[in-house]
Enzyme design. Structure first.
Site, PDB file in Angstrom:
ATOM      1  N   CYS A  68      63.658 -31.240  15.833  1.00  0.00           N
ATOM      2  CA  CYS A  68      64.169 -29.882  15.763  1.00  0.00           C
ATOM      3  C   CYS A  68      64.514 -29.473  17.191  1.00  0.00           C
ATOM      4  O   CYS A  68      64.895 -30.318  17.989  1.00  0.00           O
ATOM      5  CB  CYS A  68      63.155 -28.940  15.120  1.00  0.00           C
ATOM      6  SG  CYS A  68      61.631 -28.739  16.044  1.00  0.00           S
ATOM      7  N   ALA A  69      64.393 -28.213  17.537  1.00  0.00           N
ATOM      8  CA  ALA A  69      64.846 -27.755  18.851  1.00  0.00           C
ATOM      9  C   ALA A  69      64.025 -28.342  19.987  1.00  0.00           C
ATOM     10  O   ALA A  69      64.560 -28.704  21.033  1.00  0.00           O
ATOM     11  CB  ALA A  69      64.790 -26.228  18.918  1.00  0.00           C
TER      12      ALA A  69
END
Length: 529
Positions: free
Chosen positions: A472-473
């Site tokens: 994810c980020a």
């Protein structure tokens, strides 16, 4: 199941990473075109205003094409092989789906309760996607279609066909399968989605009517679910989807900045839905209070080291809105502190909302300044003074509560560890010295450290122990076959990770903003194609 849901949530974040720059561009353009701030220079007929109009149109690319971006972005995170081809397959199938829906409603719209003669937008329930007039499924439709394509891609991309059908292998085969899946799905969506739109309209009425309570619940869930990765499901429909306003809060707010700036009516009356995008205030005001509490409770001989660790991650939170390094640090050590954080963050947003603060404030200081304070301070300055006062008050509240709990419960936050609690540190002493000497020790930080990926694979138990990898980020998400083969958290910290979340065979390795490069380098060594 939870692992799959987490991966799905992280996939939704891939296109969201593009929004920060676009938002800054649109915000600055709104500022420079604002006649109240720029005076006659910003008159519509001036070269200045026209030039910023051109730049602003480029900035709108992301917001006007969000469904397409989500359709393309999902495979980047979820496809297990040939992600680039999966993106092409998803885009082709998504366009096919919308052509099917548009055609079905053009022929049988009355049967589905949809009037295709209406203009797109507004309350029509229609949208134009890549020139196709279709049902407005927003990002939900894009995510659904793209996820189906990824499933078919992962299962059938490598299927071997007879030689005389070889031209239909690979991406062609996936698109063919998807084509026939889209026909019944388009029929079902044409029937179901208008009903969903009516439900969303009802939810909008409920949330708008719930006032401060709705803001509190929303913000609390957005924070408390961060460790699970499910917080994406809370804020995405509000901020980027149609949960409370058409097009999402981000798009609507940017579109109406000029109107808000020209009005002296309270922002809360102009856009009450903006109360559901105040969660960024905890990144700006809460994290400094938490960091200061961690610093003052550290042992005297460790304060310099702790300061060296806290300053960069606090600035990252305040400026860029990335909070995971510090939040996950005290989450690992004391979940109670994280619960208190979520409760306080929700209370802060609610008090701000009650004081009249609304807007697009989901990120850090740059986003909040360019999309709120700078363009609107001239006409709504008092509102932001209230925001500053409440925010700084909560900085102090966070400091005193966290300081009290850390001391009272003897929480081993960084700088308070005993010799047998070394793993509770965000970094080891060696890592701190290397950072001080300018040697960045993040996993796969640069091309000069080609063995970092190999060391990470080794820490995960070897190539054969890794069954799936995505990101994810800021987190590397890994599924392993045998969690007992995975090395200790300190081993990952020695490679530059900020921490590790373990849930059986599912691991989340906290890397930072360089996580896409980390995943890429690991996949290269795993021979993923």
């Amino acid at each position: 199941m939870m692992q799959k849901v987490q991966r799905f949530g992280s996939a939704m974040f891939v296109p969201v990473l593009l929004f920060a720059f676009a938002g800054i561009v649109v915000g600055l353009c709104a500022l420079f075109k604002n006649q109240q701030i720029m005076g006659t220079l910003a008159s519509p007929d001036t070269f200045w205003s026209k030039s910023w109009f051109v730049i602003e149109e480029g900035g709108w690319t992301i917001f006007r094409q969000m469904p397409l971006l989500f359709a393309i972005g999902i495979p980047i995170a979820l496809a297990k092989k040939a992600q680039a081809r999966a993106c092409l397959e998803a885009l082709t199938t998504y366009l096919t789906f919308n052509y099917f829906v548009g055609a079905i409603l053009t022929v049988w719209g009355d049967s589905f309760g949809v009037d295709m003669s209406q203009e797109v937008g507004g309350t029509s329930g229609l949208a134009e996607i890549a020139g196709i007039k279709t049902l407005d499924t927003n990002i939900f439709g894009a995510i659904l279609i793209s996820s189906i394509v990824v499933y078919l891609h992962n299962r059938y991309f490598d299927k071997k066909l007879p030689d005389f059908l070889g031209i239909f292998q690979g991406s062609s085969y996936v698109v063919i399968l998807s084509f026939f899946v889209m026909i019944p799905l388009a029929i079902v969506m044409s029937y179901v989605w208008p009903i969903v739109q009516d439900g969303i309209a009802s939810m909008q009425v409920f949330l708008k009517g719930s006032g401060a309570l709705g803001v509190w619940i929303y913000t609390f869930l957005e924070r408390i679910l961060l460790p699970t990765g499910l917080h994406h499901f809370i804020y995405t429909p509000f901020v980027f989807g149609p949960a409370v306003v058409e097009g999402g809060i981000v798009t609507y707010w940017a579109q109406h900045l000029g109107d808000f700036s020209a009005s002296n009516q309270p922002l809360k009356e102009l856009f009450p839905e903006g109360g559901f995008a105040l969660h960024g205030n905890s990144k700006i005001f809460a994290i400094p209070g938490i960091a200061l509490a961690i610093y003052v409770t550290a042992k005297k001989e460790k304060k310099k080291i702790v300061a060296g660790l806290l300053i960069p991650i606090t600035l990252t939170s305040v400026i860029a809105g990335i909070t995971e390094p510090i939040e996950f640090t005290f989450l690992f050590i004391s979940p109670l502190l994280f619960l208190i954080h979520a409760l306080l963050a929700a209370s802060m947003s609610t008090l701000m909302y009650m004081a009249g603060v609304v807007g697009n404030m989901g990120g850090g200081l740059i986003e909040v300044m360019t999309l709120n304070w700078i363009p609107l301070f001239g006409s709504h300055g008092l509102t932001y003074i209230y925001q500053f006062a409440i925010g700084l008050s909560f900085t102090a509240i966070y400091f005193f509560i966290f300081r009290f709990l850390i001391v009272k419960l003897n929480v081993a936050t960084p700088g308070r560890e005993t010799d047998n609690q070394a793993e509770t540190k965000m970094y080891s002493k060696q890592e701190y010295r290397e950072r001080k000497n300018g040697k960045q020790n993040e996993v796969a930080a640069s091309a000069e450290a080609p063995d970092q990926a190999a060391l990470c694979i080794e820490a995960l138990g070897g190539k054969e122990n890794i069954s799936e990898i995505t990101n994810c980020a800021t987190r590397l998400r890994v599924s392993v076959n045998d969690h007992s083969k995975v090395k200790s958290d300190s081993e990952f910290r020695s490679l530059g990770a900020h921490g590790v979340v373990r849930n059986g065979n599912a691991l989340q390795i906290i890397i930072g903003l360089s996580v896409p490069q980390v995943r890429e380098r690991i996949e290269q060594q795993l021979d993923y194609k």
